[in-house]
Design a protein around this motif. Structure first.
Motif, PDB file in Angstrom:
ATOM      1  N   LEU A 163       1.019  -0.906   0.207  1.00 40.98           N
ATOM      2  CA  LEU A 163       0.031   0.199  -0.227  1.00 40.98           C
ATOM      3  C   LEU A 163       0.713   1.298  -0.234  1.00 40.98           C
ATOM      4  O   LEU A 163       0.412   2.237  -0.503  1.00 40.98           O
ATOM      5  N   ASP A 164       2.136   1.477   0.355  1.00 38.26           N
ATOM      6  CA  ASP A 164       3.183   2.604   0.153  1.00 38.26           C
ATOM      7  C   ASP A 164       3.579   2.351  -1.224  1.00 38.26           C
ATOM      8  O   ASP A 164       4.812   1.626  -1.303  1.00 38.26           O
ATOM      9  N   THR A 165       3.278   3.336  -2.220  1.00 39.19           N
ATOM     10  CA  THR A 165       3.217   3.272  -2.945  1.00 39.19           C
ATOM     11  C   THR A 165       4.795   4.507  -3.587  1.00 39.19           C
ATOM     12  O   THR A 165       4.874   4.888  -4.076  1.00 39.19           O
ATOM     13  N   GLU A 166       4.911   5.224  -2.220  1.00 33.02           N
ATOM     14  CA  GLU A 166       5.880   6.421  -2.326  1.00 33.02           C
ATOM     15  C   GLU A 166       7.156   6.040  -1.613  1.00 33.02           C
ATOM     16  O   GLU A 166       8.824   6.333  -1.569  1.00 33.02           O
ATOM     17  N   LYS A 206      10.054   0.030  -9.495  1.00 36.79           N
ATOM     18  CA  LYS A 206       9.013   0.820 -10.361  1.00 36.79           C
ATOM     19  C   LYS A 206       8.650   1.297 -11.515  1.00 36.79           C
ATOM     20  O   LYS A 206       9.596   0.787 -12.821  1.00 36.79           O
ATOM     21  N   MET A 207       7.409   1.031 -12.039  1.00 33.82           N
ATOM     22  CA  MET A 207       7.509   0.179 -13.694  1.00 33.82           C
ATOM     23  C   MET A 207       7.103   2.207 -13.914  1.00 33.82           C
ATOM     24  O   MET A 207       6.305   2.635 -13.397  1.00 33.82           O
ATOM     25  N   ILE A 208       7.573   2.261 -14.805  1.00 35.18           N
ATOM     26  CA  ILE A 208       7.827   3.185 -15.454  1.00 35.18           C
ATOM     27  C   ILE A 208       7.539   3.536 -17.260  1.00 35.18           C
ATOM     28  O   ILE A 208       7.968   2.375 -17.768  1.00 35.18           O
ATOM     29  N   GLY A 209       6.962   4.537 -17.476  1.00 35.80           N
ATOM     30  CA  GLY A 209       6.020   5.023 -18.772  1.00 35.80           C
ATOM     31  C   GLY A 209       5.699   5.768 -18.955  1.00 35.80           C
ATOM     32  O   GLY A 209       5.937   6.815 -18.698  1.00 35.80           O
ATOM     33  N   LEU A 210       5.414   5.717 -20.517  1.00 32.65           N
ATOM     34  CA  LEU A 210       5.153   7.051 -20.775  1.00 32.65           C
ATOM     35  C   LEU A 210       3.351   7.401 -21.068  1.00 32.65           C
ATOM     36  O   LEU A 210       2.857   6.491 -21.446  1.00 32.65           O
ATOM     37  N   LEU A 268       3.162 -13.459  -6.268  1.00 34.35           N
ATOM     38  CA  LEU A 268       1.703 -12.521  -6.338  1.00 34.35           C
ATOM     39  C   LEU A 268       2.153 -10.831  -6.963  1.00 34.35           C
ATOM     40  O   LEU A 268       3.198 -10.704  -6.523  1.00 34.35           O
ATOM     41  N   SER A 269       1.421 -10.458  -8.088  1.00 30.83           N
ATOM     42  CA  SER A 269       2.003  -8.542  -8.877  1.00 30.83           C
ATOM     43  C   SER A 269       1.078  -7.856  -8.438  1.00 30.83           C
ATOM     44  O   SER A 269      -0.361  -8.723  -8.511  1.00 30.83           O
ATOM     45  N   PHE A 270       1.320  -6.776  -7.632  1.00 32.51           N
ATOM     46  CA  PHE A 270       0.451  -5.954  -7.309  1.00 32.51           C
ATOM     47  C   PHE A 270       0.384  -4.443  -7.974  1.00 32.51           C
ATOM     48  O   PHE A 270       1.962  -4.300  -8.276  1.00 32.51           O
ATOM     49  N   GLN A 271       0.334  -3.934  -8.515  1.00 38.01           N
ATOM     50  CA  GLN A 271      -0.187  -2.879  -9.176  1.00 38.01           C
ATOM     51  C   GLN A 271      -0.916  -1.653  -8.680  1.00 38.01           C
ATOM     52  O   GLN A 271      -1.575  -1.941  -8.249  1.00 38.01           O
ATOM     53  N   GLU A 272      -1.111  -0.612  -9.562  1.00 34.82           N
ATOM     54  CA  GLU A 272      -1.416   0.553  -8.751  1.00 34.82           C
ATOM     55  C   GLU A 272      -2.622   0.985  -9.699  1.00 34.82           C
ATOM     56  O   GLU A 272      -3.410   1.532  -9.071  1.00 34.82           O
ATOM     57  N   GLN A 273      -2.556   0.719 -11.438  1.00 34.47           N
ATOM     58  CA  GLN A 273      -3.516   0.945 -12.073  1.00 34.47           C
ATOM     59  C   GLN A 273      -2.933  -0.674 -12.794  1.00 34.47           C
ATOM     60  O   GLN A 273      -2.923  -0.913 -13.297  1.00 34.47           O
ATOM     61  N   GLU A 274      -4.783  -0.481 -14.102  1.00 37.10           N
ATOM     62  CA  GLU A 274      -4.422  -1.214 -15.136  1.00 37.10           C
ATOM     63  C   GLU A 274      -3.681  -1.048 -15.854  1.00 37.10           C
ATOM     64  O   GLU A 274      -3.605   0.516 -16.664  1.00 37.10           O
ATOM     65  N   GLY A 275      -2.987  -1.840 -17.319  1.00 36.04           N
ATOM     66  CA  GLY A 275      -2.456  -1.213 -17.987  1.00 36.04           C
ATOM     67  C   GLY A 275      -0.607  -1.352 -17.675  1.00 36.04           C
ATOM     68  O   GLY A 275       0.019  -0.269 -16.945  1.00 36.04           O
ATOM     69  N   ASP A 276       0.149  -2.260 -18.508  1.00 38.13           N
ATOM     70  CA  ASP A 276       1.555  -2.508 -17.777  1.00 38.13           C
ATOM     71  C   ASP A 276       2.067  -2.672 -19.717  1.00 38.13           C
ATOM     72  O   ASP A 276       1.946  -3.179 -20.327  1.00 38.13           O
TER      73      ASP A 276
END
Length: 211
Positions: A4-7, A24-28, A49-57
């Motif tokens: 939950l601590d994404t910072e 950190k997963m980085i994109g444009l 298990l993998s957890f992401q903040e939002q859809e799309g990767d």
């Protein structure tokens, strides 16, 4: 709490029966600006298990290979899947770096033609993005090095070999990042030089008028 601590900075933590990895997963985005989100991975003996903040990767190709039962993903253990996820994230860093390098070259040309407040703002944004990238990418070197050093049955010796290759890629990306930061600093120096030259021309005209 770590999920939950994404910072937080990228890191690795070992628990009794699993490993926790944050990176950190980085994109444009649509405006070609750099965006990042935290990817949290929990690795167990026969599960991941993998957890992401939002859809799309950037994992569509991995999902396709899993569904189609292609390549080594279905043949090897979950530690190999962990390697592939990390490697895919790192590979996308190259794409982001290439985009930033192109922006820096365009910005350098713009400074040579006209140094104005908009250009200064773009330079500042570029430097800020590069600083954010440094905070996200530099710790990845220690993350992968820790995964190589961990004496755990969750990561096999064969996967250590793949992780060494990922570590070399991170070193290359850090070198590219440092070059881009140096280029951004040079663009700022060029901007200040153009401003000073323009000021000198104005002062010359005012001196002539005053004389």
């Amino acid at each position: 709490e770590d999920v939950l601590d994404t910072e937080q900075r990228p890191k690795v933590e070992e628990f009794e029966n699993c490993l926790f990895i944050a990176l950190k997963m980085i994109g444009l985005d649509s405006n070609n600006d750099v965006v990042s989100e935290q990817l949290s991975i929990v690795l167990g003996k026969n599960w991941l298990l993998s957890f992401q903040e939002q859809e799309g990767d950037v994992f569509d190709q991995i999902r396709h290979r899993l569904r189609e039962n292609k390549g080594l993903l279905r043949q090897k253990n979950t530690d190999y899947l962990l390697y592939r996820l990390i490697d895919t994230v790192i590979d996308n860093y190259y794409f982001v770096m290439d985009s930033i390098a192109d922006r820096a070259e365009e910005l350098e040309d713009a400074v040579l033609q006209s140094a104005n407040k908009k250009t200064l703002q773009q330079i500042q944004e570029l430097k800020r993005e590069l600083l954010d990238l440094k905070r996200a990418i530099n710790p990845m070197r220690e993350v992968v090095a820790t995964l190589q050093r961990e004496e755990t049955q969750l990561i096999t010796e064969n996967t250590h070999r793949y992780l060494r290759d990922v570590y070399e890629h991170i070193i290359q990306i850090i070198d590219v990042l440092d070059n881009n930061r140096e280029l951004a600093a040079n663009i700022m120096d060029l901007y200040m030089s153009n401003i000073n030259n323009r000021m000198n021309e104005v002062m010359k005209v005012l001196t002539i008028i005053s004389t």
